[in-house]
Design an enzyme around this catalytic site. Structure first.
Site, PDB file in Angstrom:
ATOM      1  N   SER A 169      -8.395   0.146  -0.065  1.00  0.00           N
ATOM      2  CA  SER A 169      -9.276  -0.108   1.071  1.00  0.00           C
ATOM      3  C   SER A 169      -9.940   1.189   1.536  1.00  0.00           C
ATOM      4  CB  SER A 169      -8.493  -0.781   2.197  1.00  0.00           C
ATOM      5  OG  SER A 169      -9.334  -1.158   3.262  1.00  0.00           O
ATOM      6  N   HIS A 217     -13.991  -6.369   9.778  1.00  0.00           N
ATOM      7  CA  HIS A 217     -13.805  -7.571   8.963  1.00  0.00           C
ATOM      8  C   HIS A 217     -14.488  -8.753   9.662  1.00  0.00           C
ATOM      9  CE1 HIS A 217     -10.689  -5.934   6.236  1.00  0.00           C
ATOM     10  NE2 HIS A 217     -10.291  -5.247   7.276  1.00  0.00           N
ATOM     11  N   ASP A 238     -17.024  -0.268   3.614  1.00  0.00           N
ATOM     12  CA  ASP A 238     -15.819   0.515   3.376  1.00  0.00           C
ATOM     13  C   ASP A 238     -15.491   0.549   1.886  1.00  0.00           C
ATOM     14  OD1 ASP A 238     -14.825  -2.084   3.024  1.00  0.00           O
ATOM     15  OD2 ASP A 238     -12.902  -1.609   3.959  1.00  0.00           O
ATOM     16  N   LYS A 251      -3.903  -6.516  -2.343  1.00  0.00           N
ATOM     17  CA  LYS A 251      -4.159  -7.621  -1.410  1.00  0.00           C
ATOM     18  C   LYS A 251      -4.027  -8.905  -2.218  1.00  0.00           C
ATOM     19  CE  LYS A 251      -7.226  -4.990   1.647  1.00  0.00           C
ATOM     20  NZ  LYS A 251      -8.597  -4.847   2.206  1.00  0.00           N
ATOM     21  N   ARG A 302       0.839  -1.195   0.000  1.00  0.00           N
ATOM     22  CA  ARG A 302       0.000   0.000   0.000  1.00  0.00           C
ATOM     23  C   ARG A 302       0.877   1.249   0.000  1.00  0.00           C
ATOM     24  NH1 ARG A 302      -4.838   0.090   4.302  1.00  0.00           N
ATOM     25  NH2 ARG A 302      -4.823  -2.083   3.663  1.00  0.00           N
TER      26      ARG A 302
END
Length: 463
Positions: free
Chosen positions: A108, A329, A242, A118, A20
């Site tokens: 994300s 999550h 999200d 990911k 990221r």
């Protein structure tokens, strides 16, 4: 064929659970192309022949997904392009297409100028040392050479059909859904309507600039539009997702936010009716009310490290039917595939609540405590981990009955807990507190203030 050499990507983009960084600063198409080649080379070493690639709605997604595909194919591995889809749908594609490997190009819930990767290879989520190994492949030029094929696939219908076949609502419900202009907006309205819901949509147009509010339902300020819509309409419940659709936020009719550790109580109670004695995994940020709730229903509670990849690995290791994180999550292995999916979690929640005479009362009856949301202390790169090391090594937490050092420091008291842990995604210290009453909360925060000040004086704490 000569294997191309790449400039090594910036080391700071290789995070604990994913890759990221800020687009065109550290996360460039060239960097992603190199990472794709390393990932493809690792796939070759694992005898994986194809990787499904999906991307969220960020503006940088098409260019980065294209560069990633070029890199993977340069290793001789095929790429299956599944387009602009949620991260859970990308995970689903690995199952549905039989390739067992996938990459979601997603930032994300990070700001619009971020993006990332990911990654799953052969059913294993890459994290920690496995992510660092990709950078070493690039640096050491340990890259396979080949010419992988590129094809497209649409797994959207199969994903929707799979959930519709699995989840049954006892009655229709009227709900508000807020996608925050994230990629879930492209599929969530259809999913919940097909489940039989009447849906009020908020910000379901996919827009990578996130013009309305940040797509992060773990922050109460991002749920205010849902709260208003529930107040102004006859909808029964609010769901929020999200930016990449793998996390769920829940709001009751009267505007109470049901944080994920309390959602997990409801999910655990339901799952344990079909999996007696099942193990339920939760991260260190969750309420201390959760473990006794699970035990009282015959389950085995297991506290674990924070991080979607770490929780998934633990789920796979233990064979547990369910896991969840305070961040939102939720991982269902019972009736599902074990990956985190905010939309599927929302569907399972509606299945449970539609069978209750009063969904609002059912949610509000879940054990609660005086608590804080996640509090973030911004520090320089590496400093949060040093602070944790000092706290674990020499700090005193007056009155604590137990110190849990699984992930940071969690001090357990007779009437609450305090937690300090280093984020694995950004250079911040994450703090969280819970207690039976405001006085106990203030006392525990005071103990943490003193402990932190004793090992790192002068920090401006967010509590």
């Amino acid at each position: 064929m000569t294997t191309p050499r790449y400039a090594p990507p910036a080391p700071e983009i290789f995070k604990a659970y994913d890759i990221r960084g800020i687009v065109d600063t550290v996360l460039t198409p060239d960097a992603v192309r190199a990472i794709g080649h390393a990932l493809g080379s690792e796939a070759v070493a694992r005898a994986q022949r194809a990787i499904a690639v999906g991307r969220d709605g960020r503006l940088s997604g098409p260019a980065l997904a294209g560069a990633l595909a070029e890199g993977i194919r340069a290793a001789g591995v095929d790429v299956i392009d599944i387009g602009c889809v949620s991260t859970p749908l990308t995970y689903f594609a690995a199952h549905a297409l039989g390739c067992d490997s996938c990459v979601s190009v997603t930032g994300s819930h990070n700001p619009p100028d971020y993006n990332g990767l990911k990654m799953v290879l052969g059913g294993q989520t890459l994290y920690g040392e496995l992510i660092q190994a990709l950078r070493r492949r690039i640096v050491d030029d340990e890259l396979a050479a080949g010419e992988g094929a590129l094809r497209s696939a649409d797994v959207r219908t199969a994903y929707l059909d799979h959930i519709i076949a699995d989840v049954r609502l006892a009655r229709p419900m009227k709900i508000v859904i807020d996608c925050g202009n994230g990629v879930a907006g492209g599929i969530a309205p259809e999913l919940f309507r097909r489940l039989g819901c009447e849906v009020i949509e908020l910000f379901c147009v996919v827009d990578g600039t996130f013009p309305n509010h940040h797509p992060d339902p773990s922050k109460p300020e991002n749920l205010q539009d849902v709260i208003r819509a529930l107040r102004d309409t006859d909808a029964e419940l609010g769901l929020a997702f999200d930016g990449d659709g793998d996390r769920l936020g829940v709001v009751t009719k009267d505007g109470e936010i049901i944080f994920p550790d309390r959602q997990l109580m409801l999910f655990a109670e339901d799952v344990l009716t079909r999996v007696p004695g099942g193990e339920i995994i939760f991260d260190v940020k969750c309420t201390r009310n959760l473990a006794p709730w699970i035990r009282a229903r015959g389950g085995k509670p297991t506290m674990w490290n924070t991080g979607h990849a770490l929780v998934k690995a633990k789920l796979k290791e233990t064979g547990a039917p369910l896991a969840g994180e305070m961040s939102g999550h939720m991982f269902f292995k019972e009736r599902w595939f074990g990956f985190d999916d905010g939309l599927y979690a929302g569907a399972r929640l509606l299945e449970i609540l539609s069978a209750r005479p009063d969904p609002n009362a059912a949610l509000k009856a879940l054990p609660n405590a005086v608590n804080t949301p996640e509090l973030n202390l911004k520090m320089n790169e590496g400093e949060p981990f040093e602070l944790v090391r000092r706290l674990q090594q020499s700090a005193r937490f007056d009155g604590a009955g137990e110190l849990i050092t699984l992930d940071g420091v969690r001090a357990e008291y007779a009437d609450g807990f305090g937690l300090a842990r280093a984020s694995n995604t950004t250079p911040v210290m994450v703090l969280r507190f819970e207690a039976d009453d405001e006085g106990a909360l203030a006392r525990i925060q005071g103990a943490f203030r003193a402990a932190i000040d004793s090992v790192w004086p002068g920090l401006k704490l967010p509590f």
